[in-house]
Design an enzyme around this catalytic site. Structure first.
Site, PDB file in Angstrom:
ATOM      1  N   ASN A 132     -34.405  -9.862   8.523  1.00 45.91           N
ATOM      2  CA  ASN A 132     -35.836 -10.099   8.324  1.00 45.91           C
ATOM      3  C   ASN A 132     -36.440 -10.340   9.708  1.00 45.91           C
ATOM      4  OD1 ASN A 132     -38.390 -10.899   7.704  1.00 45.91           O
ATOM      5  ND2 ASN A 132     -37.806 -12.769   6.609  1.00 45.91           N
ATOM      6  N   TRP A 133     -37.129  -9.339  10.196  1.00 46.42           N
ATOM      7  CA  TRP A 133     -37.643  -9.417  11.580  1.00 46.42           C
ATOM      8  C   TRP A 133     -38.877 -10.312  11.692  1.00 46.42           C
ATOM      9  CZ3 TRP A 133     -37.388  -3.659  13.731  1.00 46.42           C
ATOM     10  CH2 TRP A 133     -36.043  -3.250  13.744  1.00 46.42           C
ATOM     11  N   LYS A 134     -39.473 -10.666  10.554  1.00 51.83           N
ATOM     12  CA  LYS A 134     -40.681 -11.510  10.562  1.00 51.83           C
ATOM     13  C   LYS A 134     -41.737 -10.907  11.509  1.00 51.83           C
ATOM     14  CE  LYS A 134     -37.772 -15.359   9.221  1.00 51.83           C
ATOM     15  NZ  LYS A 134     -37.526 -16.798   9.197  1.00 51.83           N
TER      16      LYS A 134
ATOM     17  N   HIS B 283     -40.940 -14.952   0.279  1.00 52.61           N
ATOM     18  CA  HIS B 283     -40.310 -15.686   1.383  1.00 52.61           C
ATOM     19  C   HIS B 283     -41.010 -17.035   1.552  1.00 52.61           C
ATOM     20  CE1 HIS B 283     -38.981 -16.841   5.374  1.00 52.61           C
ATOM     21  NE2 HIS B 283     -37.962 -16.027   5.175  1.00 52.61           N
TER      22      HIS B 283
ATOM     23  N   GLU C  61     -42.006 -18.568   4.035  1.00 55.62           N
ATOM     24  CA  GLU C  61     -43.140 -18.566   4.979  1.00 55.62           C
ATOM     25  C   GLU C  61     -44.396 -18.010   4.320  1.00 55.62           C
ATOM     26  OE1 GLU C  61     -40.930 -16.586   8.038  1.00 55.62           O
ATOM     27  OE2 GLU C  61     -39.695 -18.385   8.252  1.00 55.62           O
TER      28      GLU C  61
ATOM     29  N   GLU D 166     -32.583 -19.170   0.143  1.00 54.77           N
ATOM     30  CA  GLU D 166     -32.883 -19.616   1.502  1.00 54.77           C
ATOM     31  C   GLU D 166     -33.464 -21.033   1.460  1.00 54.77           C
ATOM     32  OE1 GLU D 166     -33.528 -15.920   4.207  1.00 54.77           O
ATOM     33  OE2 GLU D 166     -35.448 -16.529   3.397  1.00 54.77           O
TER      34      GLU D 166
ATOM     35  N   GLY E 155     -34.424 -21.171  10.510  1.00 62.46           N
ATOM     36  CA  GLY E 155     -34.807 -21.317  11.921  1.00 62.46           C
ATOM     37  C   GLY E 155     -34.497 -22.675  12.523  1.00 62.46           C
TER      38      GLY E 155
ATOM     39  N   SER F 173     -30.433 -19.744   9.001  1.00 60.90           N
ATOM     40  CA  SER F 173     -29.590 -20.013  10.173  1.00 60.90           C
ATOM     41  C   SER F 173     -28.211 -19.349  10.109  1.00 60.90           C
ATOM     42  CB  SER F 173     -29.450 -21.521  10.408  1.00 60.90           C
ATOM     43  OG  SER F 173     -30.703 -22.066  10.788  1.00 60.90           O
TER      44      SER F 173
ATOM     45  N   GLY G  52     -32.632 -14.004   9.856  1.00 62.73           N
ATOM     46  CA  GLY G  52     -33.859 -13.994  10.651  1.00 62.73           C
ATOM     47  C   GLY G  52     -33.547 -13.808  12.124  1.00 62.73           C
ATOM     48  N   GLY G  53     -33.549 -14.908  12.872  1.00 63.29           N
ATOM     49  CA  GLY G  53     -33.417 -14.851  14.329  1.00 63.29           C
ATOM     50  C   GLY G  53     -32.252 -14.016  14.834  1.00 63.29           C
TER      51      GLY G  53
HETATM   52  P1  13P Z   1     -33.206 -17.617  10.324  1.00 59.13           P
HETATM   53  O1  13P Z   1     -31.973 -16.771  10.156  1.00 59.13           O
HETATM   54  O2  13P Z   1     -33.914 -17.425  11.611  1.00 59.13           O
HETATM   55  O3  13P Z   1     -32.918 -19.049  10.002  1.00 59.13           O
HETATM   56  O4  13P Z   1     -34.249 -17.109   9.196  1.00 59.13           O
HETATM   57  C1  13P Z   1     -33.805 -16.925   7.908  1.00 59.13           C
HETATM   58  C2  13P Z   1     -34.861 -16.243   7.135  1.00 59.13           C
HETATM   59  O5  13P Z   1     -35.944 -16.770   6.925  1.00 59.13           O
HETATM   60  C3  13P Z   1     -34.567 -14.897   6.643  1.00 59.13           C
HETATM   61  O6  13P Z   1     -35.509 -14.473   5.705  1.00 59.13           O
END
Ligand code: 13P
Length: 248
Positions: free
Chosen positions: A8-10, A95, A97, A165, A171, A207, A228-229
């Site tokens: 997930n590149w956000k 998600h 967010e 999640e 994050g 994470s 994510g990251g």
């Molecule tokens: P991180 O892997 O950066 O914690 O993010 C997870 C995420 O929100 C994937 O959708």
């Protein structure tokens, strides 16, 4: 069961050049991988990333879809129909967010899921509890409430993945233990079975990185990862992909 590793590149990366460079790396790793590999670029990068991934085994997806229609007077929205036209194969829905910054609730998410299914995309439905809910032992009840969005929508089994999640793990570098994740995934699978959705893959997200992926991957009820990251660097994403293909 073949597992899923989805990036997930956000709201990343900052430039189209970086996005296409990453897409080329993902194409290479997906074609050699023993698991499903996907990524969700930002909408403005979708066409280019999708073009690079076309003809490969990697899936491109989107991070959200318009709740209200395929086209029309919905300023700022992008529809599932448009994403499908550009080659997207799936959409992340709900998600945390989106729930946090855009106030998305079950009523809105039900519409987004319907749009996603109607236009042929797989739904990756994200659910998860906050730190406060976790600390007060409310995790499973919160997940049940979030999963209730599926009731009455008639989502076909093959069009649904769940990503568990925990909001507090996203994050932060914090994660639940693998034991906790396993118990939670078992609960999610049982709740889905009660909705006659008994063959749904449940991914863990929050994470996940190149150091801890193997431990999550070794758990039989963790059917993949939403990353994510660590999905923004080809090297770390590739280690995660390898961890899940070994366990498939
Ligand atoms: P991180 O892997 O950066 O914690 O993010 C997870 C995420 O929100 C994937 O959708």
């Amino acid at each position: 069961m073949t597992k899923y590793v989805i990036g997930n590149w956000k709201l990343n990366p900052a430039t189209l050049t970086e996005a296409t460079t990453l897409a080329h790396a993902i194409k290479k790793m997906a074609d050699n991988a023993g698991c499903h590999v996907g990524c969700t670029p930002s909408f403005v990068h979708l066409a280019a990333v999708s073009e690079i991934l076309s003809g490969s085994k990697a899936w491109a997806g989107v991070q959200d879809v318009c709740a209200f229609g395929a086209t029309g007077a919905f300023t700022g929205d992008v529809s599932a129909a448009q994403a499908t036209d550009l080659g997207a194969k799936f959409a992340i829905i709900g998600h945390s967010e989106r729930r946090q910054y855009h106030g998305e609730d079950n009523a809105l998410l039900a519409k987004k899921i319907s749009q996603t299914i109607e236009h042929g995309l797989v739904v990756v439905l994200c659910i998860g509890e906050t730190k406060d809910e976790y600390e007060h032992g409310k995790t499973l009840a919160v997940l049940d409430t979030q999963l209730a969005v599926l009731d009455g929508l008639g989502v076909p089994q093959e069009k649904l993945l769940i990503a568990y999640e925990p909001v507090w793990a996203i994050g932060t570098g914090l994660t639940p233990t693998v034991f906790e994740v396993a118990n939670t995934h078992r609960h999610i699978k049982a709740a889905l079975a009660n909705k006659e959705l008994d063959e749904i893959c449940v991914l863990y997200g929050g994470s996940v990185n190149d150091k801890n992926a193997a431990e999550f991957a070794s758990c039989d009820v963790v059917d993949g990862a939403l990353v994510g990251g660590a999905s923004l660097k080809a090297e770390s994403f590739s280690v995660i992909v390898q961890a899940f293909e070994k366990s498939a």
